[in-house]
Design a protein around this motif. Structure first.
Motif, short mmCIF file in Angstrom:
data_model
loop_
_atom_site.label_atom_id
_atom_site.label_comp_id
_atom_site.label_asym_id
_atom_site.label_seq_id
_atom_site.Cartn_x
_atom_site.Cartn_y
_atom_site.Cartn_z
N GLN A 48 -2.74 -5.78 -3.71
CA GLN A 48 -2.18 -4.47 -3.45
C GLN A 48 -3.25 -3.54 -2.89
OE1 GLN A 48 -0.34 -2.94 -6.94
NE2 GLN A 48 1.10 -4.63 -7.11
N LYS A 49 -2.90 -2.82 -1.85
CA LYS A 49 -3.82 -1.87 -1.24
C LYS A 49 -3.79 -0.58 -2.06
CE LYS A 49 -3.90 -1.86 3.19
NZ LYS A 49 -3.61 -1.65 4.61
N SER A 50 -4.93 0.03 -2.26
CA SER A 50 -5.00 1.26 -3.05
C SER A 50 -4.37 2.42 -2.27
CB SER A 50 -6.45 1.60 -3.39
OG SER A 50 -7.14 2.01 -2.22
N LEU A 51 -4.04 3.47 -3.00
CA LEU A 51 -3.42 4.65 -2.39
C LEU A 51 -4.35 5.26 -1.35
CD1 LEU A 51 -1.21 6.86 -2.30
CD2 LEU A 51 -2.44 7.99 -4.16
N GLY A 52 -5.61 5.42 -1.69
CA GLY A 52 -6.57 6.01 -0.75
C GLY A 52 -6.75 5.20 0.51
N ALA A 54 -4.59 3.08 1.79
CA ALA A 54 -3.34 3.14 2.56
C ALA A 54 -3.23 4.46 3.32
CB ALA A 54 -2.14 2.95 1.64
N MET A 55 -3.63 5.55 2.69
CA MET A 55 -3.57 6.84 3.37
C MET A 55 -4.58 6.93 4.51
SD MET A 55 -2.94 9.40 0.16
CE MET A 55 -2.73 10.90 1.12
N LEU A 56 -5.80 6.45 4.27
CA LEU A 56 -6.82 6.48 5.32
C LEU A 56 -6.44 5.63 6.52
CD1 LEU A 56 -10.21 6.41 3.39
CD2 LEU A 56 -9.30 8.24 4.83
N GLN A 57 -5.77 4.51 6.28
CA GLN A 57 -5.37 3.63 7.38
C GLN A 57 -4.03 4.03 7.98
OE1 GLN A 57 -5.53 -0.31 5.74
NE2 GLN A 57 -7.73 -0.23 5.47
N GLY A 58 -3.35 5.02 7.41
CA GLY A 58 -2.07 5.46 7.94
C GLY A 58 -0.96 4.45 7.74
N CYS A 106 5.40 0.29 1.21
CA CYS A 106 4.82 -1.06 1.11
C CYS A 106 3.30 -1.05 1.25
CB CYS A 106 5.43 -1.98 2.16
SG CYS A 106 5.04 -1.53 3.87
N ARG A 107 2.75 0.04 1.78
CA ARG A 107 1.31 0.20 2.03
C ARG A 107 0.74 -0.86 2.98
NH1 ARG A 107 -1.04 1.96 -3.90
NH2 ARG A 107 0.19 3.85 -4.08
N GLU A 108 1.62 -1.42 3.81
CA GLU A 108 1.17 -2.44 4.77
C GLU A 108 1.51 -2.06 6.21
OE1 GLU A 108 2.64 -6.26 3.65
OE2 GLU A 108 2.00 -6.02 1.58
N GLY A 109 2.72 -1.60 6.47
CA GLY A 109 3.13 -1.27 7.83
C GLY A 109 2.48 0.02 8.32
N LEU A 146 9.54 8.73 -0.37
CA LEU A 146 9.13 7.33 -0.52
C LEU A 146 8.03 7.22 -1.57
CD1 LEU A 146 8.91 6.24 3.20
CD2 LEU A 146 10.65 5.60 1.56
N SER A 147 8.18 6.26 -2.45
CA SER A 147 7.13 5.98 -3.42
C SER A 147 6.78 4.50 -3.33
CB SER A 147 7.55 6.36 -4.83
OG SER A 147 8.72 5.65 -5.19
N PHE A 148 5.59 4.18 -3.77
CA PHE A 148 5.10 2.81 -3.68
C PHE A 148 5.96 1.87 -4.52
CE2 PHE A 148 2.01 -0.48 -5.21
CZ PHE A 148 1.98 -1.19 -4.02
N ASP A 149 6.37 0.78 -3.89
CA ASP A 149 7.16 -0.24 -4.56
C ASP A 149 6.55 -1.60 -4.24
OD1 ASP A 149 9.05 -1.82 -5.78
OD2 ASP A 149 10.68 -1.30 -4.40
N PRO A 150 5.72 -2.15 -5.17
CA PRO A 150 5.05 -3.42 -4.86
C PRO A 150 6.03 -4.59 -4.72
CG PRO A 150 4.64 -2.78 -7.13
CD PRO A 150 5.38 -1.64 -6.48
N HIS A 151 7.24 -4.43 -5.20
CA HIS A 151 8.23 -5.51 -5.13
C HIS A 151 9.35 -5.19 -4.15
CE1 HIS A 151 6.11 -7.09 -8.58
NE2 HIS A 151 6.32 -5.95 -9.22
#
Length: 129
Positions: free
Chosen positions: A3-7, A9-13, A18-21, A119-124
């Motif tokens: 799982q990518k951290s919140l920081g 994911a935000m820095l990478q936009g 999902c913190r991936e797209g 939207l909130s983080f949903d790892p599943h």
């Protein structure tokens, strides 16, 4: 899959769900299409423009970034260069705004989407049918 951290994911936009797209279709170094945002996340298909006022809200955050930049530039110039001429202030603020424009516009949208978006983080997210 880690799982990518919140920081990170935000820095990478990345998408808040999902913190991936990617939120943006173009690179940050591109001055073309600065305001473009994917309508949906390319990975999890979450809606990335949650409301019509999304761009207005992001505009207020971008304005706050610009004001902070101007204040910081003025303080730094006054401290290090002992009160230079007015044209030095104006040119420095203008050049720094032009250079940092892509970052300020992008991160204003990212902060608005993460802070105010529904939207909130949903790892599943991919396991839901």
């Amino acid at each position: 899959m880690s799982q990518k951290s919140l920081g990170a994911a935000m820095l990478q936009g990345n998408c808040p769900r999902c913190r991936e797209g990617n939120i943006f279709p173009t690179s940050m170094l591109s001055y073309r299409k600065l305001s473009d945002v994917h309508q949906q996340c390319p990975n999890c298909k979450a809606v990335l423009t949650p409301e019509p006022d999304f761009f207005y809200g992001a505009m207020y955050i971008s304005y706050a970034f610009s004001v902070a930049l101007v204040v910081n530039v003025l303080i730094i110039l006054n401290y290090f260069f002992d009160d230079p001429d007015l044209w030095v202030y104006a040119v420095t603020v203008l050049v720094s705004n032009i250079i940092l424009l892509p970052a300020m516009q992008r991160y204003s949208k990212v902060l608005y989407l993460y802070g105010v978006g529904k939207l909130s983080f949903d790892p599943h997210w991919n396991q839901k049918g």
